[in-house]
Design a protein around this motif. Structure first.
Motif, PDB file in Angstrom:
ATOM      1  N   ILE A   1      -5.006  -2.119   3.632  1.00  0.00           N
ATOM      2  CA  ILE A   1      -5.146  -1.312   4.559  1.00  0.00           C
ATOM      3  C   ILE A   1      -3.675  -0.976   5.088  1.00  0.00           C
ATOM      4  CG2 ILE A   1      -5.939  -1.500   7.046  1.00  0.00           C
ATOM      5  CD1 ILE A   1      -8.382  -2.749   6.296  1.00  0.00           C
ATOM      6  N   TYR A   2      -3.558   0.301   5.758  1.00  0.00           N
ATOM      7  CA  TYR A   2      -2.438   0.499   6.235  1.00  0.00           C
ATOM      8  C   TYR A   2      -2.486   0.851   7.605  1.00  0.00           C
ATOM      9  CZ  TYR A   2       0.963   0.751   2.405  1.00  0.00           C
ATOM     10  OH  TYR A   2       1.694   0.326   1.516  1.00  0.00           O
TER      11      TYR A   2
ATOM     12  N   PHE B   1      -3.984   2.348   0.990  1.00  0.00           N
ATOM     13  CA  PHE B   1      -3.120   3.254   0.250  1.00  0.00           C
ATOM     14  C   PHE B   1      -2.488   2.534  -1.186  1.00  0.00           C
ATOM     15  CE2 PHE B   1       1.500   4.220  -0.384  1.00  0.00           C
ATOM     16  CZ  PHE B   1       1.335   5.481  -0.763  1.00  0.00           C
ATOM     17  N   ARG B   2      -2.514   3.334  -2.179  1.00  0.00           N
ATOM     18  CA  ARG B   2      -1.470   2.717  -3.251  1.00  0.00           C
ATOM     19  C   ARG B   2      -0.882   3.936  -3.864  1.00  0.00           C
ATOM     20  NH1 ARG B   2      -3.662  -0.716  -8.783  1.00  0.00           N
ATOM     21  NH2 ARG B   2      -1.910  -0.621  -9.821  1.00  0.00           N
ATOM     22  N   GLN B   3      -1.653   4.824  -4.202  1.00  0.00           N
ATOM     23  CA  GLN B   3      -1.102   6.277  -4.769  1.00  0.00           C
ATOM     24  C   GLN B   3      -1.315   7.443  -3.834  1.00  0.00           C
ATOM     25  OE1 GLN B   3      -1.868   6.365  -9.032  1.00  0.00           O
ATOM     26  NE2 GLN B   3       0.287   5.463  -9.499  1.00  0.00           N
ATOM     27  N   THR B   4      -2.618   7.277  -3.390  1.00  0.00           N
ATOM     28  CA  THR B   4      -3.219   8.431  -2.611  1.00  0.00           C
ATOM     29  C   THR B   4      -3.542   7.654  -1.249  1.00  0.00           C
ATOM     30  OG1 THR B   4      -5.160   8.455  -3.561  1.00  0.00           O
ATOM     31  CG2 THR B   4      -3.791   9.943  -4.420  1.00  0.00           C
ATOM     32  N   ASP B   5      -3.806   8.430  -0.121  1.00  0.00           N
ATOM     33  CA  ASP B   5      -4.299   8.074   1.023  1.00  0.00           C
ATOM     34  C   ASP B   5      -5.698   8.298   1.269  1.00  0.00           C
ATOM     35  OD1 ASP B   5      -4.950   7.525   3.694  1.00  0.00           O
ATOM     36  OD2 ASP B   5      -3.313   9.016   4.540  1.00  0.00           O
ATOM     37  N   PRO B   6      -6.575   7.297   0.988  1.00  0.00           N
ATOM     38  CA  PRO B   6      -7.998   7.399   1.335  1.00  0.00           C
ATOM     39  C   PRO B   6      -8.146   7.004   2.891  1.00  0.00           C
ATOM     40  CG  PRO B   6      -7.684   6.007  -0.470  1.00  0.00           C
ATOM     41  CD  PRO B   6      -6.442   6.115   0.165  1.00  0.00           C
TER      42      PRO B   6
ATOM     43  N   ALA C   1      -2.748   5.342  -0.396  1.00  0.00           N
ATOM     44  CA  ALA C   1      -3.241   5.182   0.796  1.00  0.00           C
ATOM     45  C   ALA C   1      -4.497   5.964   1.071  1.00  0.00           C
ATOM     46  CB  ALA C   1      -2.525   5.308   1.957  1.00  0.00           C
ATOM     47  N   ALA C   2      -5.698   5.488   1.729  1.00  0.00           N
ATOM     48  CA  ALA C   2      -6.965   6.208   1.949  1.00  0.00           C
ATOM     49  C   ALA C   2      -7.158   5.949   3.490  1.00  0.00           C
ATOM     50  CB  ALA C   2      -8.054   5.553   1.183  1.00  0.00           C
ATOM     51  N   LEU C   3      -8.025   6.780   4.019  1.00  0.00           N
ATOM     52  CA  LEU C   3      -8.215   6.811   5.383  1.00  0.00           C
ATOM     53  C   LEU C   3     -10.201   6.777   5.390  1.00  0.00           C
ATOM     54  CD1 LEU C   3      -8.744   7.211   8.526  1.00  0.00           C
ATOM     55  CD2 LEU C   3      -8.546   9.614   8.149  1.00  0.00           C
ATOM     56  N   VAL C   4     -10.613   5.589   6.143  1.00  0.00           N
ATOM     57  CA  VAL C   4     -12.016   5.343   6.013  1.00  0.00           C
ATOM     58  C   VAL C   4     -12.650   5.363   7.363  1.00  0.00           C
ATOM     59  CG1 VAL C   4     -13.670   3.953   5.515  1.00  0.00           C
ATOM     60  CG2 VAL C   4     -11.687   3.932   4.027  1.00  0.00           C
TER      61      VAL C   4
END
Length: 638
Positions: free
Chosen positions: A439-440, A454-459, A16-19
């Motif tokens: 997108i999560y 998200f896939r392995q880390t949370d951007p 995962a990732a946060l944008v």
């Protein structure tokens, strides 16, 4: 979605990732389908009303014909909107209009736009439909004061205003709406008006052969979105009938179907028990775009709330939809699934999302004002947001997998649309977010957007949207796990609720994060709280989230699963109560309800009334003093 579901994509993608999104100046980009790198064609947006039922029938038959196969239709869905004007005269004034204790309300996306949920309060009473029955609890006496059996159904939610509750529920309908064997056919919808001035009683009920989608309340107006499909007697290849024979018969079914097959039916039951029934919408109230498949209908109805329910004054559009977003002045319905002609009986993987805008700023039925299209699929309603006359839409687009059992390639984008005439036109776009991920969660706060992939880390991406023509990514924070819900906490802070995860993307349990996003270019996580083995309903239903800044409280339901190798009946549920103060989470404890079951998902909702935290489960309501979490009362539902 067909084939690759969101759930399977999540399992395969895993990180995962946060944008955060912020707009800057640059050339206006073209709209592209990220899977094919070809421009997305403009969707036909000019809607025209049918002059007569004969004209409607001819076009609907012709439009559906290419999509007919040996198994009828697969994957089609229809949606409608019910609008309810609650400015009726002569309705008794609610006792709840008097001064009531300070109390929380349902967690919603937009201020001034209420959303239906399992429980509502006006500070004096609590009304819940958590188990399909309507119950009223008096806050002062902490006693159950009324119970009402509702029409059998599922997905029951309510809205509350004065001495009236509006309850919307889905219920099974024995209709063949064109779905092939093994498909889930549309259900019915029941809209029930309940008077709460004394013992709760039904004062009107409207049954529709449709499927409930969502609802919104703005002041004294409520809009309910449902789904309806044409009712056609399909045949299937069985009992000696070949696929070719079924195809020919189904084409004949469409060619000879009456106009009533496309128009949803209603049955209205008044408070005195009298009933009326008929088509929900007249042919001349149905609008249509230049191109469509005739497999879906969006309808908008208007009702008094409180007041008499009525039949709804329907307005309809030949279109599909599955996501509803509303401001105080505009209602948007998005659709990211499409039916393809008969050579492939399954819908094509969605490459674009059609969006329809309705003006709800004036009394009466909404007016369709514009439509548009963006590449990819939105996650939920939070993927849409209107700001300063522009609609921002966050989507993920996938390539069709080239290798069996391999996840499709993906990337996400935020597209900015502006209404020009009857079209929602793209004026800006930022893409390339979370390549290989999906997108999560999404949250837009004024001119800034936040996107978690998200896939392995949370951007966590921060986006500058201040210039709609040139949105741009300005910051990115990579951490393990993901946030499935983002909540603005004020003072440049953002709360995230989701899952912690290993470096390989394996989820570990509930994770609550506090992000400092005052510097959009350098977001940081300043606090977190973990519940190993836990999962929260907030991840898929934000209504379950309670933030009460007056007491620095954060409350969310959590089900804790036992560690591997232990019996599964040891799972337990309750609400986690956190204090958020000085950029730190402090656990105040977990409030649980008594249960005689081995597995009980437990508490579903929490709300604040005065000094008490009220929690709701299928078993009953519990009052707990906020300071110290001492139980004050238990109101059983049995």
């Amino acid at each position: 979605m067909t084939g690759w579901t969101w759930g399977r994509r999540a399992a395969l993608l895993g990180g995962a990732a946060l944008v955060a999104v912020v707009a800057a100046a640059s050339a206006v980009p073209a709209v592209f389908d990220v899977r094919s790198s070809t421009p997305v064609d403009a969707v036909p947006v000019e809607l025209v009303a049918y002059d007569t039922c004969d004209a409607a029938l001819g076009e609907l038959r012709a439009a559906m014909a290419p999509h007919v196969g040996a198994y009828g239709l697969a994957g089609s869905r229809n949606f409608g909107v019910l609008e309810m004007d609650s400015r009726a005269a002569g309705v008794p004034k609610s006792t709840a209009d008097k001064a009531a204790p300070e109390h929380s309300t349902t967690n919603v996306q937009e201020a001034g736009v209420d959303e239906p949920d399992l429980v509502k309060t006006d500070g004096r009473r609590i009304v819940t439909v958590v188990d399909g029955k309507l119950r009223v609890v008096d806050v002062a006496s902490r006693a159950l004061t009324g119970t009402l059996d509702l029409p059998a159904g599922f997905g029951t939610h309510l809205l509350l205003r004065g001495d009236r509750a509006l309850v919307v529920a889905g219920s099974a309908m024995a209709t063949d709406s064109g779905f092939a064997p093994g498909k889930i056919a549309p259900e019915g919808v029941t809209v029930t008006m309940v008077d709460l001035a004394a013992a709760p009683k039904v004062v009107g009920s409207l049954a529709l052969d449709a499927r409930y989608l969502d609802a919104r309340q703005v002041g004294d107006v409520v809009r309910v979105v449902v789904a309806s499909s044409p009712r056609l007697p399909w045949v299937y290849p069985q009992e000696g009938r070949t696929e070719a024979e079924s195809l020919l018969r189904n084409k004949e079914v469409v060619a000879t179907a009456p106009i009533g097959a496309w128009l949803p039916e209603y049955e209205l039951t008044a408070g005195d028990g009298s009933r009326t029934k008929g088509p929900l919408v007249a042919c001349e109230r149905v609008k249509h775009p230049a191109q469509h498949s005739a497999t879906s209908l969006l309808s908008v109805l208007t009702f008094d709330f409180p007041g008499d329910l009525g039949t709804g004054d329907a307005v309809s559009v030949v279109a599909d939809g599955d996501t509803v977003y509303s401001t105080e002045k505009s209602l948007y319905i998005a659709d990211d699934h499409h039916l393809v002609p008969n050579q492939n009986r399954m819908p094509a993987p969605p490459t674009t999302t059609a969006i329809h805008q309705f003006d709800i700023s004036r009394p009466g039925p909404p007016q369709h004002v514009a439509s548009g299209k963006v590449a990819g699929s939105p996650l939920n309603q939070y993927a849409l947001s209107e700001h300063d006359g522009h609609l921002r839409v966050a989507t993920t687009a996938f390539d069709a997998p080239g290798i069996p059992e391999q996840p499709p390639a993906s990337q996400s984008a935020v597209t900015v649309l502006k209404r020009v005439g009857t079209e929602l036109v793209e004026v800006g776009r930022v893409d390339g977010l979370g390549v290989g991920e999906r997108i999560y969660s999404v949250r837009f706060v004024g001119p800034v957007g936040y996107v978690v992939t998200f896939r392995q880390t949370d951007p966590l991406y921060t986006l500058d949207l201040s210039d709609p023509a040139t949105p741009r990514k300005v910051g990115e924070l990579k951490i393990n796990g993901y946030s499935a819900y983002l909540h603005p906490a004020g003072d440049g802070k953002l709360i995230g609720v989701g899952q912690d995860a290993t470096d390989q993307g394996r989820v570990q349990g509930t994770q609550v994060s506090l992000f400092d996003v005052r510097d959009a270019a350098a977001p940081t996580r300043v606090a977190s709280h973990h519940v190993p083995g836990g999962t929260s309903e907030v991840e898929y239903d934000p209504h379950a989230f309670l933030h009460w800044p007056q007491r620095d409280l954060l409350v969310l339901p959590v089900v804790s699963y036992p560690a591997e190798g232990r019996p599964t009946d040891e799972a337990s549920g309750g609400v986690l109560v956190l204090r958020l103060r000085d950029n730190t989470f402090t656990s105040l404890g977990t409030v649980r309800h008594a249960s005689g079951q081995g597995f009980d998902p437990g508490v579903r909702r929490a709300l604040v009334v005065g000094d008490d935290l009220w929690t709701v489960s299928a078993g009953g309501l519990q009052a707990t003093r906020i300071d110290g979490l001492a139980q004050q009362a238990w109101v059983p539902f049995t």
